[in-house]
Write an enzyme that holds these catalytic residues in place. Structure first.
Site, PDB file in Angstrom:
ATOM      1  N   GLN A 119       3.739  13.089  -3.648  1.00  0.00           N
ATOM      2  CA  GLN A 119       3.047  11.918  -3.134  1.00  0.00           C
ATOM      3  C   GLN A 119       1.589  12.301  -2.895  1.00  0.00           C
ATOM      4  O   GLN A 119       1.301  13.275  -2.191  1.00  0.00           O
ATOM      5  CB  GLN A 119       3.700  11.471  -1.819  1.00  0.00           C
ATOM      6  CG  GLN A 119       5.140  11.013  -1.979  1.00  0.00           C
ATOM      7  CD  GLN A 119       5.237   9.572  -2.430  1.00  0.00           C
ATOM      8  OE1 GLN A 119       5.037   8.659  -1.656  1.00  0.00           O
ATOM      9  NE2 GLN A 119       5.531   9.362  -3.710  1.00  0.00           N
TER      10      GLN A 119
ATOM     11  N   TRP B 200       6.305   5.240  -4.209  1.00  0.00           N
ATOM     12  CA  TRP B 200       6.751   6.150  -3.162  1.00  0.00           C
ATOM     13  C   TRP B 200       7.823   7.103  -3.673  1.00  0.00           C
ATOM     14  O   TRP B 200       8.111   7.142  -4.864  1.00  0.00           O
ATOM     15  CB  TRP B 200       7.217   5.340  -1.947  1.00  0.00           C
ATOM     16  CG  TRP B 200       6.071   4.643  -1.244  1.00  0.00           C
ATOM     17  CD1 TRP B 200       4.755   4.580  -1.649  1.00  0.00           C
ATOM     18  CD2 TRP B 200       6.143   3.908  -0.018  1.00  0.00           C
ATOM     19  NE1 TRP B 200       4.021   3.856  -0.741  1.00  0.00           N
ATOM     20  CE2 TRP B 200       4.838   3.433   0.264  1.00  0.00           C
ATOM     21  CE3 TRP B 200       7.172   3.612   0.875  1.00  0.00           C
ATOM     22  CZ2 TRP B 200       4.546   2.677   1.410  1.00  0.00           C
ATOM     23  CZ3 TRP B 200       6.885   2.849   2.012  1.00  0.00           C
ATOM     24  CH2 TRP B 200       5.587   2.399   2.273  1.00  0.00           C
TER      25      TRP B 200
ATOM     26  N   ASP C 222      13.477   6.057  -1.008  1.00  0.00           N
ATOM     27  CA  ASP C 222      13.707   7.466  -1.331  1.00  0.00           C
ATOM     28  C   ASP C 222      15.068   7.751  -1.976  1.00  0.00           C
ATOM     29  O   ASP C 222      15.891   8.492  -1.428  1.00  0.00           O
ATOM     30  CB  ASP C 222      13.530   8.349  -0.077  1.00  0.00           C
ATOM     31  CG  ASP C 222      12.250   8.069   0.690  1.00  0.00           C
ATOM     32  OD1 ASP C 222      11.291   7.573   0.064  1.00  0.00           O
ATOM     33  OD2 ASP C 222      12.200   8.333   1.905  1.00  0.00           O
TER      34      ASP C 222
ATOM     35  N   MET D 278      -1.713  15.046   0.372  1.00  0.00           N
ATOM     36  CA  MET D 278      -0.425  15.232  -0.302  1.00  0.00           C
ATOM     37  C   MET D 278       0.665  15.140   0.757  1.00  0.00           C
ATOM     38  O   MET D 278       0.526  15.707   1.838  1.00  0.00           O
ATOM     39  CB  MET D 278      -0.378  16.614  -0.956  1.00  0.00           C
ATOM     40  CG  MET D 278       1.027  17.020  -1.418  1.00  0.00           C
ATOM     41  SD  MET D 278       1.061  18.552  -2.374  1.00  0.00           S
ATOM     42  CE  MET D 278       0.703  19.770  -1.110  1.00  0.00           C
TER      43      MET D 278
ATOM     44  N   GLU E  21      14.897   8.887   6.063  1.00  0.00           N
ATOM     45  CA  GLU E  21      14.021   9.034   4.905  1.00  0.00           C
ATOM     46  C   GLU E  21      14.537  10.189   4.064  1.00  0.00           C
ATOM     47  O   GLU E  21      15.228  11.084   4.539  1.00  0.00           O
ATOM     48  CB  GLU E  21      12.587   9.338   5.359  1.00  0.00           C
ATOM     49  CG  GLU E  21      11.973   8.229   6.209  1.00  0.00           C
ATOM     50  CD  GLU E  21      10.471   8.404   6.381  1.00  0.00           C
ATOM     51  OE1 GLU E  21       9.726   7.580   5.833  1.00  0.00           O
ATOM     52  OE2 GLU E  21      10.046   9.353   7.058  1.00  0.00           O
TER      53      GLU E  21
ATOM     54  N   ASP F 127       5.204  14.111   0.474  1.00  0.00           N
ATOM     55  CA  ASP F 127       6.521  14.532  -0.021  1.00  0.00           C
ATOM     56  C   ASP F 127       6.523  15.156  -1.421  1.00  0.00           C
ATOM     57  O   ASP F 127       5.915  14.598  -2.341  1.00  0.00           O
ATOM     58  CB  ASP F 127       7.465  13.328  -0.114  1.00  0.00           C
ATOM     59  CG  ASP F 127       7.504  12.475   1.131  1.00  0.00           C
ATOM     60  OD1 ASP F 127       6.788  12.774   2.092  1.00  0.00           O
ATOM     61  OD2 ASP F 127       8.270  11.493   1.122  1.00  0.00           O
TER      62      ASP F 127
ATOM     63  N   TRP G 106      -3.357   9.318   4.303  1.00  0.00           N
ATOM     64  CA  TRP G 106      -2.300   8.636   3.566  1.00  0.00           C
ATOM     65  C   TRP G 106      -2.790   7.297   3.032  1.00  0.00           C
ATOM     66  O   TRP G 106      -3.497   6.567   3.725  1.00  0.00           O
ATOM     67  CB  TRP G 106      -1.084   8.429   4.485  1.00  0.00           C
ATOM     68  CG  TRP G 106       0.099   7.903   3.754  1.00  0.00           C
ATOM     69  CD1 TRP G 106       1.064   8.630   3.120  1.00  0.00           C
ATOM     70  CD2 TRP G 106       0.431   6.523   3.547  1.00  0.00           C
ATOM     71  NE1 TRP G 106       1.967   7.782   2.529  1.00  0.00           N
ATOM     72  CE2 TRP G 106       1.619   6.490   2.775  1.00  0.00           C
ATOM     73  CE3 TRP G 106      -0.147   5.317   3.931  1.00  0.00           C
ATOM     74  CZ2 TRP G 106       2.233   5.306   2.383  1.00  0.00           C
ATOM     75  CZ3 TRP G 106       0.462   4.126   3.536  1.00  0.00           C
ATOM     76  CH2 TRP G 106       1.636   4.126   2.775  1.00  0.00           C
TER      77      TRP G 106
END
Ligand SMILES: *[C@@H]1O[C@H](CO)[C@@H](O)[C@H](O)[C@H]1NC(C)=O
Ligand SMILES: *[C@@H]1O[C@H](CO)[C@@H](O)[C@H](O)[C@H]1NC(C)=O
Ligand SMILES: *[C@@H]1O[C@H](CO)[C@@H](O)[C@H](O)[C@H]1NC(C)=O
Ligand SMILES: *[C@@H]1O[C@H](CO)[C@@H](O)[C@H](O)[C@H]1NC(C)=O
Ligand SMILES: *[C@@H]1O[C@H](CO)[C@@H](O)[C@H](O)[C@H]1NC(C)=O
Ligand SMILES: *[C@@H]1O[C@H](CO)[C@@H](O)[C@H](O)[C@H]1NC(C)=O
Ligand SMILES: *[C@@H]1O[C@H](CO)[C@@H](O)[C@H](O)[C@H]1NC(C)=O
Ligand SMILES: *[C@@H]1O[C@H](CO)[C@@H](O)[C@H](O)[C@H]1NC(C)=O
Length: 571
Positions: free
Chosen positions: A76, A119, A186, A58, A240, A60, A84
């Site tokens: 996420q 994302w 984002d 996990m 980000e 964001d 990831w």
């Protein structure tokens, strides 16, 4: 986070036909994560009241919101392993922000505009109480583009199914707009200005300049890029997970579109280069559509942080039910990648924090949401106690590995403080040079948490007081150098100066301890430090909790209350 570096790994991952590729020695990319997944995730360091899925990776927090009285958290998530990759929006809901139930993934690759990944992004509540998600999709050319999804059934308070707009992508890099297709991600929660147009910012960069690219729309579908970014800062690299919202000194929060007298704005960015976040406090000029940080609000990696420890890709939302703004943030592992992959899970969310503007109007204040106190049990209180220099006191009678503790110190002989050297400008460096075992006049004093009986292991969270030119300067540190006998864990010491006046107020510290997490709030929430630790001895019932004072001078513990924490339904 979804960094460009990780993305390159992902591309390699796709290109590989077999086996394991070693990248830069420490980064191993597994072709088939499923086959490497342990049959059951290792429970040793799992949390009891910090949110995490039962297994896998996990990162964001995404699109938090409240809808028809139900809190939603998307995040996420990799459905296939503890590393990831294969990113979808997993989804959980809660009635109290403490106990959570999982739902089917809300957003997963299903159209051209997100076929290579879904994302991070944010939710906006459109007029008529209609949630809308803007998120970054990865298209077949591996470009980062922005998409819209809306609930399939607005009568369903759990918002379990989402429809993607046939107009996707709504925002995309082109040769005309010169947006870097690998650095465009984002989207924030959108805000509506008096001219009737929605605004949203998207994180980006040009060379070394971090950018908050601004788009406008009348209908939330057709978006036009503004000539100028809302804000940018040279030397900060890729931005980000930007977050942009109004604040006031009232603890009541403000909905994202509110502007007016007495209101300041906050712009937070997560720096891909350093993995730190920083925020500035400033003014939003909605006519010129620019944001200007206040004089003195540092606009780079040295700026203010929500948290001076492990905390990244954070996002706030406005809770209209309880009239407050709430912050979520991702606590990454502090283990090398092969270790967390072996563990079978990776990543935790910090306890949601209520946040508002400090009365100085120069920084934010954060405090764990009040609901977390429903988990407190077995309260123990200490009478006011003098803690002599070189002494410690065990806080017993609670489960020290799963606890909440509040302690306040008063320092009778402030004038004895050591002088602050003018060259000591970096608090993190100062905390590692003057760590928990370096004796000063006033301090270190604070807590030793997740400590083994003989103190082979402990995490020290503490204060030091120095005499500055015209005032006392207080340093808050979280020292991980002795947190684990496992040499592979990250032992970085974290620190921050904290704007409290020890002449007029006690120095307070609250720590939320949860097996492998120590989330600390100094000065009633003026500085926060989260540590991720992996004790090998101080596990479960073997963990102890102490108040300590290694300084020369005595300090007075004016308040000490501690609780065991009950287990929450974390998913
Ligand atoms: C789980 O992790 C702990 C700490 O790293 C380790 O000591 C233990 O052996 C692991 N358990 C299993 C079943 O792998
Ligand atoms: C929409 O959600 C409501 C509440 O859960 C449910 O009663 C209704 O059947 C749903 N409608 C459809 C078309 O699924
Ligand atoms: C675009 O961003 C990527 C990822 O950070 C970077 O490698 C590349 O150099 C950038 N391209 C340009 C033209 O700046
Ligand atoms: C931006 O920063 C870089 C170094 O980070 C520097 O070389 C460059 O001159 C700066 N550009 C501007 C416009 O200040
Ligand atoms: C900001 O500070 C600079 C230098 O200290 C000063 O020249 C300027 O007038 C200040 N601006 C505002 C808006 O206060
Ligand atoms: C950040 O900005 C401050 C104030 O403008 C400046 O003194 C400092 O050198 C900058 N730090 C970095 C890392 O760029
Ligand atoms: C997360 O931790 C890993 C190592 O465990 C590190 O490589 C990575 O940079 C970290 N990312 C962030 C955003 O902290
Ligand atoms: C403090 O620093 C010393 C010397 O660098 C080091 O040996 C020690 O492990 C550090 N941490 C603590 C908690 O003493």
């Amino acid at each position: 986070m979804a960094s460009a570096f990780v993305w390159q790994i992902y591309l390699l991952f796709l290109m590989l036909s077999h086996g394991v590729l070693e990248l830069e020695a420490s980064h191993i990319v597994y072709r088939n994560l499923q086959t490497l997944q342990p049959t059951s995730p290792n429970q040793t360091y799992r949390t009891s009241y910090h949110f995490q899925p039962p297994k896998n990776w996990m990162n964001d927090p995404n699109g938090p919101l409240i809808y028809k009285g139900i809190y939603h958290l998307f995040y996420q998530y990799n459905p296939y392993g503890a590393d990831w990759g294969n990113i979808v929006w997993a989804h959980s809901t809660s009635e109290d922000l403490v106990n959570w139930i999982p739902h089917e993934h809300a957003i997963y690759p299903s159209q051209q505009s997100d076929i290579n990944g879904c994302w991070s992004g944010s939710t906006t509540i459109l007029p008529g109480d209609k949630p809308a998600i803007l998120y970054t999709g990865i298209d077949p050319q591996n470009q980062q583009i922005q998409n819209l999804a809306v609930p399939k059934n607005l009568s369903d308070p759990y918002l379990t199914e989402w429809d993607k707009s046939p107009n996707n992508p709504l925002m995309a890099p082109t040769t005309i707009n010169k947006i870097n297709a690998s650095s465009f991600r984002d989207p924030t929660t959108s805000w509506l200005d008096p001219d009737g147009r929605w605004r949203v910012i998207i994180g980006s960069k040009r060379n070394h300049r971090g950018l908050a690219i601004l788009y406008r729309s009348k209908d939330f579908i057709h978006w036009t890029k503004a000539q100028h970014p809302l804000h940018s800062a040279n030397g900060t690299g890729m931005w980000e997970c930007p977050d942009f919202y109004p604040v006031s000194t009232s603890r009541s929060g403000l909905d994202t579109s509110v502007i007016g007298l007495g209101i300041k704005h906050v712009l937070k960015v997560s720096l891909d280069d350093t993995k730190h976040e920083y925020y500035t406090i400033g003014t939003y000029d909605h006519i010129k559509d620019i944001y200007i940080p206040d004089n003195g609000s540092i606009d780079n990696d040295s700026g203010l942080r929500y948290d001076y420890g492990k905390f990244y890709a954070s996002k706030t939302f406005y809770d209209g039910l309880k009239n407050r703004r709430i912050l979520w943030g991702w606590i990454n592992e502090s283990l090398p990648q092969p270790e967390y992959v072996k563990q079978g899970w990776s990543g935790v969310q910090a306890i949601p924090r209520h946040l508002w503007l400090d009365k100085s109007r120069q920084q934010l204040v954060q405090w764990p949401i009040v609901e977390i106190e429903t988990l407190r049990t077995n309260r123990v209180d200490w009478p006011s106690t003098v803690l002599k220099g070189g002494s410690m006191l065990e806080v017993s009678g609670i489960t020290a590995a799963q606890a909440d503790i509040e302690i306040s110190f008063e320092v009778p002989e402030l004038e004895k403080a050591d002088e602050l050297d003018q060259s000591w400008t970096n608090p993190q460096t100062l905390c590692s040079q003057k760590n928990a075992s370096i004796k000063g006049e006033l301090g270190p004093f604070g807590l030793m948490v997740l400590a083994s009986k003989e103190l082979q292991e402990y995490t020290a969270v503490f204060f030091r007081i120095f005499k500055g030119q015209d005032r006392y300067v207080v340093l808050m540190c979280s020292d991980q150098s002795r947190s684990s006998l496992n040499q592979k864990t990250d032992k970085t010491t974290y620190g921050s100066f904290i704007e409290v006046d020890p002449i007029h107020e006690p120095l307070s510290l609250r720590s939320l301890i949860d097996h492998s997490i120590v989330e600390s709030f100094g000065g009633e929430g003026k500085a926060c430090i989260t540590a991720r630790v992996y004790p090998t001895m101080a596990i479960g019932d073997e963990a102890h909790l102490y108040a300590f004072n290694t300084g020369m001078e005595s300090v007075q513990i004016s308040k000490l209350s501690a609780w065991s924490m009950k287990r929450a339904q974390i998913n």
